[in-house]
Write a protein that holds these residues in place. Structure first.
Motif, PDB file in Angstrom:
ATOM      1  N   LEU A 159       0.656  -1.051  -0.101  1.00  0.00           N
ATOM      2  CA  LEU A 159      -0.167  -0.022   0.007  1.00  0.00           C
ATOM      3  C   LEU A 159       1.039   1.358  -0.071  1.00  0.00           C
ATOM      4  O   LEU A 159       1.640   1.319   0.844  1.00  0.00           O
ATOM      5  CB  LEU A 159      -0.779   0.018   1.391  1.00  0.00           C
ATOM      6  CG  LEU A 159      -1.717   1.088   1.524  1.00  0.00           C
ATOM      7  CD1 LEU A 159      -2.944   1.108   0.158  1.00  0.00           C
ATOM      8  CD2 LEU A 159      -2.563   1.081   2.641  1.00  0.00           C
ATOM      9  N   LYS A 160       0.655   2.139  -0.926  1.00  0.00           N
ATOM     10  CA  LYS A 160       1.343   3.377  -1.127  1.00  0.00           C
ATOM     11  C   LYS A 160       0.554   4.367  -0.767  1.00  0.00           C
ATOM     12  O   LYS A 160      -0.390   4.538  -1.386  1.00  0.00           O
ATOM     13  CB  LYS A 160       2.275   3.366  -2.439  1.00  0.00           C
ATOM     14  CG  LYS A 160       3.292   2.272  -2.591  1.00  0.00           C
ATOM     15  CD  LYS A 160       4.496   3.067  -2.034  1.00  0.00           C
ATOM     16  CE  LYS A 160       5.852   1.998  -2.012  1.00  0.00           C
ATOM     17  NZ  LYS A 160       6.733   2.531  -1.390  1.00  0.00           N
ATOM     18  N   VAL A 161       0.933   5.736  -0.240  1.00  0.00           N
ATOM     19  CA  VAL A 161       0.354   6.786   0.146  1.00  0.00           C
ATOM     20  C   VAL A 161       1.079   7.998  -0.696  1.00  0.00           C
ATOM     21  O   VAL A 161       2.047   8.101  -0.707  1.00  0.00           O
ATOM     22  CB  VAL A 161       0.221   7.367   1.573  1.00  0.00           C
ATOM     23  CG1 VAL A 161      -0.649   8.025   1.893  1.00  0.00           C
ATOM     24  CG2 VAL A 161      -0.066   5.813   2.198  1.00  0.00           C
ATOM     25  N   PHE A 162       0.160   8.766  -1.449  1.00  0.00           N
ATOM     26  CA  PHE A 162       0.429   9.801  -2.267  1.00  0.00           C
ATOM     27  C   PHE A 162      -0.096  11.060  -1.759  1.00  0.00           C
ATOM     28  O   PHE A 162      -1.417  11.057  -1.606  1.00  0.00           O
ATOM     29  CB  PHE A 162       0.452   9.687  -3.839  1.00  0.00           C
ATOM     30  CG  PHE A 162       1.254   8.657  -4.334  1.00  0.00           C
ATOM     31  CD1 PHE A 162       2.424   8.976  -5.182  1.00  0.00           C
ATOM     32  CD2 PHE A 162       1.078   7.269  -4.226  1.00  0.00           C
ATOM     33  CE1 PHE A 162       3.309   7.917  -5.503  1.00  0.00           C
ATOM     34  CE2 PHE A 162       1.799   6.158  -4.817  1.00  0.00           C
ATOM     35  CZ  PHE A 162       2.895   6.667  -5.419  1.00  0.00           C
ATOM     36  N   TRP A 163       0.654  12.134  -1.665  1.00  0.00           N
ATOM     37  CA  TRP A 163       0.162  13.642  -1.247  1.00  0.00           C
ATOM     38  C   TRP A 163       0.725  14.444  -2.319  1.00  0.00           C
ATOM     39  O   TRP A 163       1.704  14.640  -2.478  1.00  0.00           O
ATOM     40  CB  TRP A 163       0.545  14.042  -0.012  1.00  0.00           C
ATOM     41  CG  TRP A 163       0.249  15.321   0.773  1.00  0.00           C
ATOM     42  CD1 TRP A 163       1.170  16.348   0.818  1.00  0.00           C
ATOM     43  CD2 TRP A 163      -0.912  15.835   0.549  1.00  0.00           C
ATOM     44  NE1 TRP A 163       0.689  17.465   0.926  1.00  0.00           N
ATOM     45  CE2 TRP A 163      -0.652  17.333   0.956  1.00  0.00           C
ATOM     46  CE3 TRP A 163      -2.264  15.485   0.292  1.00  0.00           C
ATOM     47  CZ2 TRP A 163      -1.916  18.089   1.028  1.00  0.00           C
ATOM     48  CZ3 TRP A 163      -3.421  16.365   0.757  1.00  0.00           C
ATOM     49  CH2 TRP A 163      -3.168  17.705   1.006  1.00  0.00           C
ATOM     50  N   GLN A 164      -0.421  15.137  -3.129  1.00  0.00           N
ATOM     51  CA  GLN A 164      -0.187  15.906  -4.155  1.00  0.00           C
ATOM     52  C   GLN A 164       1.106  15.432  -5.081  1.00  0.00           C
ATOM     53  O   GLN A 164       1.981  15.929  -5.659  1.00  0.00           O
ATOM     54  CB  GLN A 164       0.708  17.533  -3.517  1.00  0.00           C
ATOM     55  CG  GLN A 164      -0.196  18.024  -2.608  1.00  0.00           C
ATOM     56  CD  GLN A 164      -1.444  18.450  -2.891  1.00  0.00           C
ATOM     57  OE1 GLN A 164      -1.439  19.313  -3.943  1.00  0.00           O
ATOM     58  NE2 GLN A 164      -2.428  18.536  -2.411  1.00  0.00           N
ATOM     59  N   GLY A 165       0.851  14.236  -5.297  1.00  0.00           N
ATOM     60  CA  GLY A 165       1.558  13.313  -6.314  1.00  0.00           C
ATOM     61  C   GLY A 165       2.844  12.804  -5.837  1.00  0.00           C
ATOM     62  O   GLY A 165       3.533  12.168  -6.634  1.00  0.00           O
ATOM     63  N   SER A 166       3.303  13.152  -4.370  1.00  0.00           N
ATOM     64  CA  SER A 166       4.628  12.671  -4.125  1.00  0.00           C
ATOM     65  C   SER A 166       4.251  11.409  -3.098  1.00  0.00           C
ATOM     66  O   SER A 166       3.335  11.506  -2.265  1.00  0.00           O
ATOM     67  CB  SER A 166       5.279  13.553  -3.349  1.00  0.00           C
ATOM     68  OG  SER A 166       5.706  14.648  -4.197  1.00  0.00           O
ATOM     69  N   ASP A 167       5.172  10.479  -3.346  1.00  0.00           N
ATOM     70  CA  ASP A 167       5.091   9.339  -2.357  1.00  0.00           C
ATOM     71  C   ASP A 167       5.441   9.467  -1.052  1.00  0.00           C
ATOM     72  O   ASP A 167       6.518  10.002  -0.659  1.00  0.00           O
ATOM     73  CB  ASP A 167       6.031   8.112  -2.911  1.00  0.00           C
ATOM     74  CG  ASP A 167       5.937   6.879  -2.226  1.00  0.00           C
ATOM     75  OD1 ASP A 167       5.003   7.134  -1.129  1.00  0.00           O
ATOM     76  OD2 ASP A 167       6.547   5.918  -2.597  1.00  0.00           O
ATOM     77  N   VAL A 168       4.543   9.529   0.068  1.00  0.00           N
ATOM     78  CA  VAL A 168       4.933   9.725   1.198  1.00  0.00           C
ATOM     79  C   VAL A 168       4.420   8.599   2.106  1.00  0.00           C
ATOM     80  O   VAL A 168       4.230   8.741   3.197  1.00  0.00           O
ATOM     81  CB  VAL A 168       4.073  11.190   1.978  1.00  0.00           C
ATOM     82  CG1 VAL A 168       4.306  12.417   1.229  1.00  0.00           C
ATOM     83  CG2 VAL A 168       2.314  11.027   1.488  1.00  0.00           C
ATOM     84  N   SER A 169       4.551   7.346   1.664  1.00  0.00           N
ATOM     85  CA  SER A 169       4.229   6.376   2.384  1.00  0.00           C
ATOM     86  C   SER A 169       5.128   6.133   3.638  1.00  0.00           C
ATOM     87  O   SER A 169       4.577   5.542   4.585  1.00  0.00           O
ATOM     88  CB  SER A 169       4.487   4.960   1.555  1.00  0.00           C
ATOM     89  OG  SER A 169       3.858   5.068   0.416  1.00  0.00           O
ATOM     90  N   ASP A 170       6.228   6.602   3.658  1.00  0.00           N
ATOM     91  CA  ASP A 170       7.203   6.549   4.905  1.00  0.00           C
ATOM     92  C   ASP A 170       7.169   7.791   5.801  1.00  0.00           C
ATOM     93  O   ASP A 170       7.660   7.936   6.739  1.00  0.00           O
ATOM     94  CB  ASP A 170       8.818   6.371   4.577  1.00  0.00           C
ATOM     95  CG  ASP A 170       9.091   5.118   3.816  1.00  0.00           C
ATOM     96  OD1 ASP A 170       7.977   4.113   3.912  1.00  0.00           O
ATOM     97  OD2 ASP A 170       9.745   5.030   2.930  1.00  0.00           O
ATOM     98  N   ALA A 171       6.026   8.731   5.552  1.00  0.00           N
ATOM     99  CA  ALA A 171       5.846   9.721   6.153  1.00  0.00           C
ATOM    100  C   ALA A 171       4.380  10.047   6.654  1.00  0.00           C
ATOM    101  O   ALA A 171       3.954  11.042   6.523  1.00  0.00           O
ATOM    102  CB  ALA A 171       6.597  10.994   5.578  1.00  0.00           C
ATOM    103  N   THR A 172       3.590   9.027   6.947  1.00  0.00           N
ATOM    104  CA  THR A 172       2.282   9.149   6.982  1.00  0.00           C
ATOM    105  C   THR A 172       1.891  10.064   8.312  1.00  0.00           C
ATOM    106  O   THR A 172       0.883  10.269   8.625  1.00  0.00           O
ATOM    107  CB  THR A 172       1.595   7.899   7.039  1.00  0.00           C
ATOM    108  OG1 THR A 172       2.102   6.762   8.036  1.00  0.00           O
ATOM    109  CG2 THR A 172       1.507   7.321   5.533  1.00  0.00           C
ATOM    110  N   ASN A 173       2.934  10.061   9.410  1.00  0.00           N
ATOM    111  CA  ASN A 173       2.789  10.634  10.556  1.00  0.00           C
ATOM    112  C   ASN A 173       3.144  11.963  10.653  1.00  0.00           C
ATOM    113  O   ASN A 173       3.117  12.783  11.377  1.00  0.00           O
ATOM    114  CB  ASN A 173       3.248   9.836  11.501  1.00  0.00           C
ATOM    115  CG  ASN A 173       4.749   9.706  11.610  1.00  0.00           C
ATOM    116  OD1 ASN A 173       5.274  10.170  10.570  1.00  0.00           O
ATOM    117  ND2 ASN A 173       5.218   9.084  12.426  1.00  0.00           N
TER     118      ASN A 173
END
Ligand SMILES: C[S@@+](CC[C@H](N)C(=O)[O-])C[C@H]1O[C@@H](n2cnc3c(N)ncnc32)[C@H](O)[C@@H]1O
Length: 476
Positions: A352-366
């Motif tokens: 599962l990968k998380v993107f914010w404004q197009g950038s991968d933030v999977s390691d920074a969800t907090n």
């Protein structure tokens, strides 16, 4: 499991046998709510002297730590078998198994099992009644309704039950466990609750890489927020309890240490079964759930590092809060949040990968509080966060208010012990006050944010008819 209790009056003899030295101190019964504690046997002075009195010394080989549990397993084949079958997951789990082994060796159900150690007799001196809420009756636990401990204690009991069932499964075929524990159901869930309570209320942290451990006799020392003693550890001489500098103690004074200055009232009650009324740490931790109708809710919880918790605390006279999950919870796809399942190149597990404004933030969800603060709509996100915070506080306060009547009725019945009653009532009052202050502080913050230009323009754009909206600034 039936235990043949040894009275604490046997402690001096046990100590002599095991090289534990009391220096001008002894263990004494301090009455119902505190149990036993350490007191001075003569007047002591640490003012204007470099010669700080030592009160107690305990040899290093008595410390129960990760290392010594392993040593015991080397010497005791039955314990080795138990540890191999049910241990190895955590230090706590292994220590609990060791304590259970000791109570088994010390019980009439022993059936020639295991090797007796210094801890065998010591565990038989430990109390059966420990005031931690996992050992409270159902009626007593009812008094925690609406407090932060309501969910925590229920969750802990469920975990403990799962652990106990797993222990039964993992050891069902070990012949000594079958004989001593399971055949006659000699070992009960209550025994597991008890060893867990011993560990939680009596373990401490030692330096020199020893880590979390249990130290016999030192665990007879009670807590104070103005302690007059402290402990230290040296690899060569074990653990010593020393008087703090600049103190004068009368004969018979209680010797106390600090169980930690940063623990909240709820944590103290959860771990030790009492609340220190002098404590100034007013904080509480609540669980936060995503909206039930949020299509991304499950993904948000799965992607978030750690449990979604809200911590509200007083910092000097100000109420503050932290809840990194809230800043993920408040975002939608239209804001620029996206979840993608990435297939591994070998076609195995997807990620599962998380993107914010197009950038991968999977390691920074907090870190969404920081990430959203850099966005032009940051005030809008802050306002959403405050609204969510207020909602969560309102929910908690409602649960506290609504349970108040029933709690008052139950608190005065014989089903509730007096100490448990006063601790639960104290926690309810204190958490209610903190929550009410937090609610008011959130209100003030909300009113400020509603006046922000960004928020006003954003709200204005939401009110515009759809055809006009296409011409206005796009905040979405
Ligand atoms: C490490 S043991 C101390 C010895 C314990 N009093 C005994 O009788 O075995 C910690 C337990 O002591 C009690 N205790 C310690 N400090 C206390 C305090 N200031 N007020 C009330 N109870 C206290 C609590 O029951 C706690 O769980």
């Amino acid at each position: 499991m039936y235990r043949e209790k040894i009275p604490v009056t046997a402690l001096p003899a046990w100590s002599k046998l095991n090289d534990v030295n009391f220096l001008d101190s002894k263990v004494a019964d301090l009455g119902a709510s505190k149990g036993f504690g350490l007191v001075t046997e003569r007047a002591l002075n640490s003012k204007d002297t470099f010669d700080i009195p030592t009160l107690l010394t305990i040899p290093g080989d008595l410390i129960l730590s990760a290392e010594t549990v392993e040593e015991h397993a080397k010497a005791d084949q039955d314990f080795r078998q138990l540890l191999d079958a049910a241990g190895g997951k955590s230090l706590r789990g292994d220590v609990l198994l060791f304590l259970l082994m000791q109570t088994t060796i010390g019980s009439p159900n022993r059936n020639h099992v295991g090797l007796s150690t210094a801890w065998t007799a010591y565990t038989n001196m430990l109390p059966d009644l420990i005031p931690v809420p996992t050992l409270w009756s159902e009626e007593e636990r009812f008094l925690l309704l609406g407090t932060s401990l309501e969910v925590a204690v229920t969750a802990k009991l469920a975990t403990l039950l799962r652990e106990f069932e797993a222990l039964r499964e993992q050891t069902a075929t070990i012949s000594w466990c079958k004989k001593s524990w399971w055949d006659d159901e000699a070992l009960e869930f209550r025994d597991w609750l008890l060893v867990d309570a011993w560990y939680r209320s009596r373990s401490l942290e030692l330096p020199n890489n020893v880590g979390e451990c249990m130290v016999p006799v030192l665990d007879m020392v009670n807590h104070s927020s103005q302690p007059n003693a402290y402990y230290e550890h040296t690899p060569s001489s074990g653990v010593s309890l020393l008087m703090r500098p600049d103190k004068m103690l009368e004969i018979g004074s209680e010797i106390t240490i600090s169980y930690g200055t940063s623990k909240s009232e709820a944590e103290m009650l959860f771990s030790y079964g009492f609340i220190d009324e002098q404590s100034t740490n007013k904080s509480l931790v609540l669980t936060v759930d995503p909206f039930p109708d949020d299509p991304l809710g499950k993904a948000k919880v799965a992607a978030f590092e750690g449990p979604p918790l809200l911590r509200i605390y007083a910092d000097q006279d100000k109420i503050k809060w932290e809840c990194p999950f809230l800043y993920l919870m408040l975002l939608n796809e239209e804001d620029g949040l996206e979840f993608r399942m990435l297939q591994q190149t070998d076609g195995s597990r997807s990620q599962l990968k998380v993107f914010w404004q197009g950038s991968d933030v999977s390691d920074a969800t907090n870190t969404f509080e920081t990430l959203t603060s850099e966005h032009p709509l940051s005030d809008v996100f802050s306002l959403r966060a405050i609204a969510l915070l207020q909602d969560r506080i309102r929910q908690q306060l409602e649960r506290l208010y609504q349970s108040e009547g029933e709690v008052e009725l139950l608190a005065d019945t014989p089903f509730v012990g007096p100490d448990r009653r006063s601790n639960a009532i104290l926690l309810r009052k204190s958490e209610r006050l903190t929550l009410e202050k937090a609610f008011a502080a959130a209100d003030a913050q909300k009113n400020e944010l509603v006046e922000s230009r960004v928020v006003l323009r954003y709200l204005g754009s939401m009110d515009e008819p759809a055809d006009e909206k296409t011409n206005s600034d796009d905040f979405a």
